[in-house]
Design an enzyme around this catalytic site. Structure first.
Site, PDB file in Angstrom:
ATOM      1  CG  HIS A  22      -1.678   1.263   1.497  1.00  0.00           C
ATOM      2  ND1 HIS A  22      -2.873   1.183   1.077  1.00  0.00           N
ATOM      3  CD2 HIS A  22      -1.544   2.469   1.906  1.00  0.00           C
ATOM      4  CE1 HIS A  22      -3.320   2.443   1.467  1.00  0.00           C
ATOM      5  NE2 HIS A  22      -2.641   3.098   1.918  1.00  0.00           N
ATOM      6  CD  GLU A  23       1.806   3.565   3.639  1.00  0.00           C
ATOM      7  OE1 GLU A  23       2.055   4.851   2.996  1.00  0.00           O
ATOM      8  OE2 GLU A  23       0.866   3.587   4.156  1.00  0.00           O
ATOM      9  CG  HIS A  26       0.153   6.120  -0.844  1.00  0.00           C
ATOM     10  ND1 HIS A  26      -0.897   6.633  -1.213  1.00  0.00           N
ATOM     11  CD2 HIS A  26      -0.180   5.442   0.243  1.00  0.00           C
ATOM     12  CE1 HIS A  26      -1.945   6.435  -0.511  1.00  0.00           C
ATOM     13  NE2 HIS A  26      -1.469   5.730   0.388  1.00  0.00           N
ATOM     14  CD  GLU A 109      -4.766   6.295   1.643  1.00  0.00           C
ATOM     15  OE1 GLU A 109      -4.720   5.290   2.015  1.00  0.00           O
ATOM     16  OE2 GLU A 109      -3.948   7.165   1.723  1.00  0.00           O
TER      17      GLU A 109
END
Length: 167
Positions: A22-23, A26, A109
């Site tokens: 997930h990070e 980003h 997100e």
């Protein structure tokens, strides 16, 4: 990319992979650059409102201090009206800017969650991590600058309230 001690101890291997994916998403998608631009834009709009508040206070305070001609009073009244207009424009702009920021953040997100599943091929990992994170309360609710950090957290670090906007 930094992983906290709490993340390492609270999440299992699959959940940790989901969070790192997930990070990483980003970083890969340039979300921090986008968020910094949005924050700078909001700060500029807020500055318009603050300049308006300063002009308004300056015109009303200086009018009460000394007795001047009617021409000076009209000029001060015009500055006060301009100040009120800038104040309203600035704070209405901040309100709508934060709504736009929240919408963009929510979309980024969702993209990061989907990319995490794509990277790890394990939808249960990110789902389990998000479930565990959702059970914990946010410690950033105690600070007045928590809304400025929303883009760096898993969930909203603070609820946006109209009463909490700077005066």
């Amino acid at each position: 990319l930094v992983v906290t001690h709490g993340t390492l101890t609270q999440l299992n291997r699959g959940e940790l992979q989901g969070v790192v994916g997930h990070e990483f998403s980003h970083i890969f998608n340039g979300d921090m650059r986008l968020n910094v631009r949005l924050i700078a834009l909001l700060a500029g709009i807020l500055m318009i409102g603050q300049i308006g508040g300063f002009l308004m206070r300056m015109s009303f305070y200086s009018r009460h201090r000394s007795v001047r001609s009617s021409g000076d009073n009209r000029g001060q009244a015009a500055i006060g009206v301009i100040g009120i207009a800038l104040l309203i424009i600035g704070y209405v702009g901040v309100f709508f800017g934060r709504l736009i920021q929240a919408a963009v953040s929510r979309q980024r997100e969702l993209l990061a969650d989907a990319s995490s599943v794509q990277f790890t091929r394990n939808p249960e990992g990110i789902a389990g991590a998000l479930f565990k994170i959702g059970l914990k309360g946010g410690y950033l609710d105690t600070t007045s600058h928590a809304s400025d950090m929303n883009h760096m957290c898993f969930g909203a670090s603070a609820r946006v309230k109209v009463a909490s906007l700077p005066a």
